[in-house]
Design a protein around this motif. Structure first.
Motif, short mmCIF file in Angstrom:
data_model
loop_
_atom_site.label_atom_id
_atom_site.label_comp_id
_atom_site.label_asym_id
_atom_site.label_seq_id
_atom_site.Cartn_x
_atom_site.Cartn_y
_atom_site.Cartn_z
N THR A 153 0.84 -1.21 0.00
CA THR A 153 0.00 0.00 0.00
C THR A 153 0.87 1.25 0.00
OG1 THR A 153 -0.13 -0.13 2.42
CG2 THR A 153 -1.93 -1.11 1.14
N ALA A 154 1.99 1.19 -0.73
CA ALA A 154 2.93 2.31 -0.72
C ALA A 154 2.35 3.53 -1.44
CB ALA A 154 4.24 1.89 -1.38
N HIS A 155 1.68 3.29 -2.57
CA HIS A 155 1.09 4.35 -3.40
C HIS A 155 2.11 5.41 -3.78
CE1 HIS A 155 -3.05 3.26 -3.95
NE2 HIS A 155 -3.11 2.88 -2.71
N THR A 156 3.28 4.95 -4.22
CA THR A 156 4.19 5.81 -4.96
C THR A 156 4.20 5.27 -6.38
OG1 THR A 156 6.14 4.49 -4.45
CG2 THR A 156 5.60 6.29 -2.92
N ALA A 157 4.41 6.16 -7.34
CA ALA A 157 4.25 5.78 -8.74
C ALA A 157 5.18 4.64 -9.14
CB ALA A 157 4.48 7.00 -9.64
N LYS A 158 6.45 4.71 -8.77
CA LYS A 158 7.40 3.69 -9.19
C LYS A 158 7.09 2.34 -8.56
CE LYS A 158 12.29 2.61 -9.74
NZ LYS A 158 13.69 3.05 -9.52
N LYS A 159 6.78 2.32 -7.26
CA LYS A 159 6.45 1.06 -6.60
C LYS A 159 5.21 0.43 -7.20
CE LYS A 159 8.73 1.75 -2.15
NZ LYS A 159 8.54 1.84 -0.68
N ASP A 160 4.24 1.25 -7.58
CA ASP A 160 3.03 0.72 -8.21
C ASP A 160 3.34 0.05 -9.54
OD1 ASP A 160 1.48 1.54 -6.12
OD2 ASP A 160 0.58 3.26 -7.13
N ILE A 161 4.23 0.65 -10.33
CA ILE A 161 4.58 0.06 -11.62
C ILE A 161 5.31 -1.27 -11.43
CG2 ILE A 161 6.03 0.29 -13.68
CD1 ILE A 161 5.43 3.22 -13.72
N LEU A 162 6.32 -1.28 -10.56
CA LEU A 162 7.07 -2.51 -10.31
C LEU A 162 6.14 -3.62 -9.82
CD1 LEU A 162 10.28 -1.02 -8.66
CD2 LEU A 162 10.06 -1.98 -10.96
N GLU A 163 5.15 -3.23 -9.04
CA GLU A 163 4.17 -4.21 -8.55
C GLU A 163 3.30 -4.72 -9.68
OE1 GLU A 163 1.06 -3.05 -5.57
OE2 GLU A 163 2.34 -4.22 -4.27
N SER A 164 2.92 -3.84 -10.60
CA SER A 164 2.11 -4.25 -11.75
C SER A 164 2.87 -5.23 -12.64
CB SER A 164 1.70 -3.01 -12.58
OG SER A 164 0.87 -2.16 -11.85
N ILE A 165 4.15 -4.96 -12.88
CA ILE A 165 4.98 -5.86 -13.69
C ILE A 165 5.10 -7.22 -13.01
CG2 ILE A 165 7.29 -6.25 -14.64
CD1 ILE A 165 7.55 -3.18 -14.88
N ALA A 166 5.31 -7.20 -11.70
CA ALA A 166 5.41 -8.46 -10.95
C ALA A 166 4.10 -9.24 -10.98
CB ALA A 166 5.81 -8.17 -9.50
N GLN A 167 2.98 -8.52 -10.94
CA GLN A 167 1.68 -9.18 -11.00
C GLN A 167 1.47 -9.87 -12.35
OE1 GLN A 167 -0.97 -5.95 -10.16
NE2 GLN A 167 -0.95 -6.28 -7.96
N LEU A 168 1.83 -9.18 -13.43
CA LEU A 168 1.66 -9.77 -14.75
C LEU A 168 2.56 -11.00 -14.90
CD1 LEU A 168 0.27 -9.76 -17.44
CD2 LEU A 168 1.94 -8.07 -18.28
N LYS A 169 3.77 -10.95 -14.36
CA LYS A 169 4.66 -12.13 -14.38
C LYS A 169 4.00 -13.29 -13.61
CE LYS A 169 9.15 -9.82 -14.86
NZ LYS A 169 10.44 -9.48 -14.20
N TRP A 170 3.38 -12.97 -12.50
CA TRP A 170 2.72 -14.01 -11.69
C TRP A 170 1.59 -14.66 -12.48
CZ3 TRP A 170 -1.93 -15.48 -9.58
CH2 TRP A 170 -1.89 -16.37 -8.50
N TYR A 171 0.79 -13.84 -13.16
CA TYR A 171 -0.30 -14.39 -13.97
C TYR A 171 0.24 -15.22 -15.13
CZ TYR A 171 -3.90 -11.66 -11.60
OH TYR A 171 -4.77 -11.15 -10.67
N GLN A 172 1.36 -14.81 -15.72
CA GLN A 172 1.96 -15.59 -16.79
C GLN A 172 2.42 -16.96 -16.28
OE1 GLN A 172 5.06 -13.07 -18.38
NE2 GLN A 172 3.74 -12.31 -20.00
N ASP A 173 2.96 -16.97 -15.08
CA ASP A 173 3.48 -18.23 -14.52
C ASP A 173 2.37 -19.16 -14.04
OD1 ASP A 173 6.06 -17.42 -14.98
OD2 ASP A 173 6.38 -16.64 -12.94
N HIS A 174 1.28 -18.60 -13.53
CA HIS A 174 0.29 -19.43 -12.84
C HIS A 174 -1.10 -19.45 -13.49
CE1 HIS A 174 3.17 -19.83 -9.58
NE2 HIS A 174 3.30 -18.52 -9.55
N TYR A 175 -1.36 -18.52 -14.40
CA TYR A 175 -2.72 -18.44 -14.94
C TYR A 175 -2.75 -18.54 -16.46
CZ TYR A 175 -7.51 -16.75 -15.57
OH TYR A 175 -8.83 -16.62 -15.92
N LEU A 176 -1.96 -17.76 -17.13
CA LEU A 176 -1.95 -17.77 -18.59
C LEU A 176 -1.09 -18.92 -19.09
CD1 LEU A 176 -1.40 -13.94 -19.12
CD2 LEU A 176 -3.57 -15.17 -19.09
N LYS A 177 -1.51 -19.56 -20.17
CA LYS A 177 -0.76 -20.68 -20.73
C LYS A 177 0.40 -20.18 -21.57
CE LYS A 177 -4.56 -24.01 -20.89
NZ LYS A 177 -5.36 -24.93 -21.74
#
Length: 280
Positions: free
Chosen positions: A195-219
């Motif tokens: 819950t940092a709500h700084t712009a850079k931390k939010d972006i890095l979190e978004s990239i990490a989330q998409l990687k997680w979905y690629q690994d565990h959800y998307l084929k």
């Protein structure tokens, strides 16, 4: 009369230096461009004074560029562009309670008041940063979480940046909402957001989330290899039906059906006429 070899030596002495200077001049004038990035994603996160894009303002923006494999392409410094736009205290005091608390706690409010950068200056710097890696327009796709909101604000405040980007978004929030409906069990074990709500931390979190979905959800391509091969054969079979002979046959059949329909309609109209008129 000059001999052939004498003329060649003379030309070599006269024209070679001129040619060399011309080549060096062209090389010096040629722009230095970055290597082409595979399907680039322009990750942007904006912090605003509120969520009303008609009256609120962008006060902080961060941009991180990745390739299509989510590798950060800027290897220098902070790996991103990050800046704060100046606004007066009256603007910051008029924010809603959530923004007052969170931007105050993160230190962003203080940074905004101390910044000397205008909106126009930040827009120009951000566009220059993106063009370093993606000089061509309509290539980079805007990415982030609920990034449609960032695009809305940028349309009004950073229009030159939006004009340079492709019109589509990669919104990680969309995948999250789909997974909650399609595979809620998986969604329930998704890593909790900070819950940092700084712009850079939010972006890095978004990239990490998409990687997680690629690994565990998307084929991945190995998991879809057999299906892709099967579907490719089907598409090839369908495309073969579009040769000239098949097209002509379809057009002839179409004309034939239309002619039959006309005849049937004409016969029906004749049947509907009174007996006396049919005899006439």
């Amino acid at each position: 009369m000059f001999g052939r070899f004498a003329i060649q030596r003379l030309c070599s002495r006269v024209y070679t230096p001129i040619l060399r200077r011309s080549i060096m001049s062209v090389a010096a004038a040629a722009p230095v461009t970055s290597p082409k990035i595979f399907k680039p994603i322009v990750w942007v996160d904006c912090e605003m004074t509120g969520l009303d894009h008609n009256k609120d303002h962008i006060i902080e923006v961060c941009c991180i560029i990745t390739d299509g494999h989510l590798n950060i392409v800027d290897k220098e410094g902070d790996n991103c562009y990050e800046s704060v736009v100046h606004y007066d205290k009256s603007v910051m005091d008029s924010m809603n309670q959530w923004c007052v608390e969170h931007h105050g706690d993160s230190g962003l409010t203080k940074q905004v008041l101390e910044s000397t950068k205008t909106r126009e200056q930040v827009e120009s710097e951000l566009l220059d940063y993106i063009k370093q890696f993606i000089p061509e327009g309509n290539i980079g796709v805007l990415g982030g979480n609920s990034v449609h909101m960032d695009r809305l604000f940028m349309l009004r405040e950073f229009p030159k940046v939006i004009d340079h980007l492709f019109y589509r978004n990669i919104d990680v929030s969309t995948i999250m909402e789909v997974s909650r409906r399609h595979n809620p069990e998986l969604a329930n074990v998704f890593p909790k957001k900070e819950t940092a709500h700084t712009a850079k931390k939010d972006i890095l979190e978004s990239i990490a989330q998409l990687k997680w979905y690629q690994d565990h959800y998307l084929k991945n391509k190995n998991e879809t290899k057999q299906f892709v091969a099967k579907r490719a054969r089907e598409i090839e079979g369908e495309s073969n039906k579009n040769d000239l002979s098949s097209i002509i046959k379809r057009e002839i059949l179409k004309d034939y059906k239309q002619e039959i329909s006309k005849r049937e309609l004409s016969d029906k109209q004749d049947d509907d006429l009174p007996e006396k008129k049919r005899k006439q």
